[in-house]
Design a protein around this motif. Structure first.
Motif, PDB file in Angstrom:
ATOM      1  N   ALA A 109     -46.567 -61.827 -47.545  1.00 50.11           N
ATOM      2  CA  ALA A 109     -47.483 -62.903 -47.937  1.00 50.11           C
ATOM      3  C   ALA A 109     -47.076 -63.568 -49.245  1.00 50.11           C
ATOM      4  N   PRO A 110     -46.741 -62.797 -50.316  1.00 52.00           N
ATOM      5  CA  PRO A 110     -46.345 -63.463 -51.564  1.00 52.00           C
ATOM      6  C   PRO A 110     -45.109 -64.347 -51.412  1.00 52.00           C
ATOM      7  N   MET A 111     -44.149 -63.926 -50.587  1.00 56.36           N
ATOM      8  CA  MET A 111     -42.931 -64.717 -50.425  1.00 56.36           C
ATOM      9  C   MET A 111     -43.200 -65.987 -49.623  1.00 56.36           C
ATOM     10  N   GLU A 112     -44.058 -65.893 -48.613  1.00 56.40           N
ATOM     11  CA  GLU A 112     -44.366 -67.081 -47.813  1.00 56.40           C
ATOM     12  C   GLU A 112     -45.008 -68.155 -48.668  1.00 56.40           C
ATOM     13  N   GLU A 113     -45.792 -67.749 -49.659  1.00 51.86           N
ATOM     14  CA  GLU A 113     -46.481 -68.710 -50.517  1.00 51.86           C
ATOM     15  C   GLU A 113     -45.507 -69.570 -51.317  1.00 51.86           C
ATOM     16  N   ARG A 114     -44.250 -69.125 -51.404  1.00 51.68           N
ATOM     17  CA  ARG A 114     -43.253 -69.898 -52.149  1.00 51.68           C
ATOM     18  C   ARG A 114     -42.631 -71.001 -51.302  1.00 51.68           C
ATOM     19  N   GLY A 115     -43.045 -71.110 -50.054  1.00 54.79           N
ATOM     20  CA  GLY A 115     -42.609 -72.233 -49.230  1.00 54.79           C
ATOM     21  C   GLY A 115     -41.391 -71.996 -48.374  1.00 54.79           C
ATOM     22  N   GLN A 116     -40.921 -70.747 -48.303  1.00 59.81           N
ATOM     23  CA  GLN A 116     -39.774 -70.440 -47.456  1.00 59.81           C
ATOM     24  C   GLN A 116     -40.232 -69.689 -46.214  1.00 59.81           C
ATOM     25  N   GLY A 117     -39.481 -69.875 -45.123  1.00 59.15           N
ATOM     26  CA  GLY A 117     -39.746 -69.081 -43.944  1.00 59.15           C
ATOM     27  C   GLY A 117     -39.289 -67.649 -44.179  1.00 59.15           C
ATOM     28  N   ILE A 118     -40.079 -66.697 -43.742  1.00 61.04           N
ATOM     29  CA  ILE A 118     -39.723 -65.291 -43.888  1.00 61.04           C
ATOM     30  C   ILE A 118     -39.452 -64.726 -42.496  1.00 61.04           C
ATOM     31  N   TRP A 119     -38.193 -64.388 -42.255  1.00 59.00           N
ATOM     32  CA  TRP A 119     -37.767 -63.780 -41.008  1.00 59.00           C
ATOM     33  C   TRP A 119     -37.349 -62.344 -41.289  1.00 59.00           C
ATOM     34  N   VAL A 120     -37.393 -61.519 -40.263  1.00 57.07           N
ATOM     35  CA  VAL A 120     -36.945 -60.129 -40.407  1.00 57.07           C
ATOM     36  C   VAL A 120     -36.057 -59.777 -39.229  1.00 57.07           C
ATOM     37  N   ARG A 121     -34.874 -59.234 -39.521  1.00 59.58           N
ATOM     38  CA  ARG A 121     -34.026 -58.720 -38.440  1.00 59.58           C
ATOM     39  C   ARG A 121     -34.414 -57.270 -38.192  1.00 59.58           C
ATOM     40  N   VAL A 122     -34.805 -56.995 -36.963  1.00 56.45           N
ATOM     41  CA  VAL A 122     -35.318 -55.680 -36.594  1.00 56.45           C
ATOM     42  C   VAL A 122     -34.228 -54.837 -35.933  1.00 56.45           C
ATOM     43  N   ASN A 123     -34.560 -53.570 -35.720  1.00 51.33           N
ATOM     44  CA  ASN A 123     -33.649 -52.638 -35.071  1.00 51.33           C
ATOM     45  C   ASN A 123     -33.889 -52.663 -33.565  1.00 51.33           C
ATOM     46  N   TYR A 124     -32.945 -53.222 -32.850  1.00 51.21           N
ATOM     47  CA  TYR A 124     -33.028 -53.311 -31.397  1.00 51.21           C
ATOM     48  C   TYR A 124     -31.653 -52.981 -30.855  1.00 51.21           C
ATOM     49  N   PRO A 125     -31.561 -52.219 -29.771  1.00 45.98           N
ATOM     50  CA  PRO A 125     -32.588 -51.888 -28.791  1.00 45.98           C
ATOM     51  C   PRO A 125     -33.267 -50.525 -28.950  1.00 45.98           C
ATOM     52  N   ASP A 126     -33.176 -49.884 -30.107  1.00 49.67           N
ATOM     53  CA  ASP A 126     -33.835 -48.591 -30.320  1.00 49.67           C
ATOM     54  C   ASP A 126     -35.353 -48.767 -30.240  1.00 49.67           C
ATOM     55  N   PRO A 127     -36.026 -48.193 -29.215  1.00 53.09           N
ATOM     56  CA  PRO A 127     -37.459 -48.478 -29.024  1.00 53.09           C
ATOM     57  C   PRO A 127     -38.341 -47.943 -30.144  1.00 53.09           C
ATOM     58  N   ASP A 128     -38.021 -46.762 -30.667  1.00 57.02           N
ATOM     59  CA  ASP A 128     -38.858 -46.189 -31.722  1.00 57.02           C
ATOM     60  C   ASP A 128     -38.727 -46.979 -33.021  1.00 57.02           C
ATOM     61  N   GLN A 129     -37.488 -47.315 -33.356  1.00 51.26           N
ATOM     62  CA  GLN A 129     -37.272 -48.107 -34.567  1.00 51.26           C
ATOM     63  C   GLN A 129     -37.919 -49.477 -34.432  1.00 51.26           C
ATOM     64  N   LEU A 130     -37.794 -50.075 -33.255  1.00 49.95           N
ATOM     65  CA  LEU A 130     -38.362 -51.407 -33.043  1.00 49.95           C
ATOM     66  C   LEU A 130     -39.870 -51.393 -33.231  1.00 49.95           C
TER      67      LEU A 130
END
Length: 300
Positions: free
Chosen positions: A56-77
């Motif tokens: 939330a604090p980073m989004e308020e600065r006007g940038q898109g916040i994306w996250v690269r997740v762990n896939y295809p590991d189901p538990d990590q995902l």
């Protein structure tokens, strides 16, 4: 849902708090907090907490916040999505996508965790990362597997997953990935993706980055992933309409308006090239993008 324009998406290791806190200063349109390859296995749990706290604090600065997740590991995902599907998250970058079923699976999980966190359903976008031969062979099917796919395209890099999947030899002419990127771009446009995105160049040297960005813009891409802060302004410049393009678009609209007033359907511009209704649509689209990017930059 209309997507904010993204010319540059800067990868930042999700476990490096000082890097994350400094990253908004570099001017990238989106920050990709990387829970996958850039975060060591022993630090993934702590990294999820770091990302959760900063969304939330980073989004308020006007940038898109994306996250690269762990896939295809189901538990990590599942652990990743539970931690990050909260207010402030713009998109989930999903690596090693091989089929439309992969997108459908991630869509279902995001929907569940959006609901659990009280996030309006459909808020979080999906960015498929085509890093397997199977995924690279079927981009349109993958890009149309969910309405959440709002950014997409073809990736290429030196020594990483895509090179291993296809076996090419990396060069700074980028010819080995030209067909890959073109194929994925056509699929993205056919799927209605407004902001096709490509990448990336892993060296710090700026000249190859500039050439890759300019070549990709020439193909029709709207943005690219970057891995170093100095690459973000290069991408922003390459994927923004140039002053020459803006001047052309303004001239086209003015000339055509005069032509219509005089009962004509076409006119010659200052270069001696014909301007008709098709050129007007192109000019309108270019100026609309120019205005959106100006507003985006002014908001920071």
């Amino acid at each position: 849902m209309r997507t904010p324009p993204v010319r540059s998406a800067l990868f930042v290791p999700a476990n490096r708090t000082s890097w994350i806190d400094k990253a908004p200063e570099y001017g990238a349109d989106a920050l990709v907090l990387d829970l996958e390859d850039a975060t060591p296995p022993a630090e993934k749990e702590a990294a999820r907490a770091i990302v959760h706290e900063r969304l939330a604090p980073m989004e308020e600065r006007g940038q898109g916040i994306w996250v690269r997740v762990n896939y295809p590991d189901p538990d990590q995902l599942r652990a990743d999505l539970e931690a990050i599907c909260h207010p402030g998250l713009g998109a989930v970058c999903v690596p090693k996508i091989a089929s439309p079923a992969d997108i459908a699976e991630v869509d279902r999980l995001i929907t569940y965790f959006e609901g659990a966190a009280g996030v309006p359903l459909g808020t979080v976008a999906i960015v498929p990362l085509l890093e397997t031969a199977e995924g690279i062979a079927a981009p349109r099917e993958i890009f149309t597997a969910s309405d959440r796919v709002r950014y997409a395209g073809g990736l290429a890099a030196d020594g990483a997953d895509v090179q291993r999947a296809l076996g090419y030899r990396w060069s700074h002419t980028f010819e080995e990935s030209f067909v890959l990127r073109s194929h994925a771009l056509i699929a993205a446009r056919a799927a209605g993706v407004e902001n096709p995105i490509t990448g990336l160049v892993t060296v710090v040297d700026l000249d190859p980055v500039r050439r890759f960005a300019q070549q990709s813009r020439g193909l029709g891409y709207a943005g690219m992933f970057v891995i170093h802060p100095t690459h973000a302004p290069i991408a922003n410049d390459a994927f923004s309409p140039s002053a020459k393009e803006v001047a052309w678009a303004e001239e086209v609209l003015a000339s055509y308006e005069q032509a219509e007033a005089g009962g004509r359907g076409a006119v010659l511009d200052s270069r001696g090239a014909m301007v008709d209704a098709a050129h007007v649509e192109t000019a309108e689209l270019l100026l609309a993008r120019h205005q959106r990017l100006q507003a985006l930059d002014a908001a920071r």
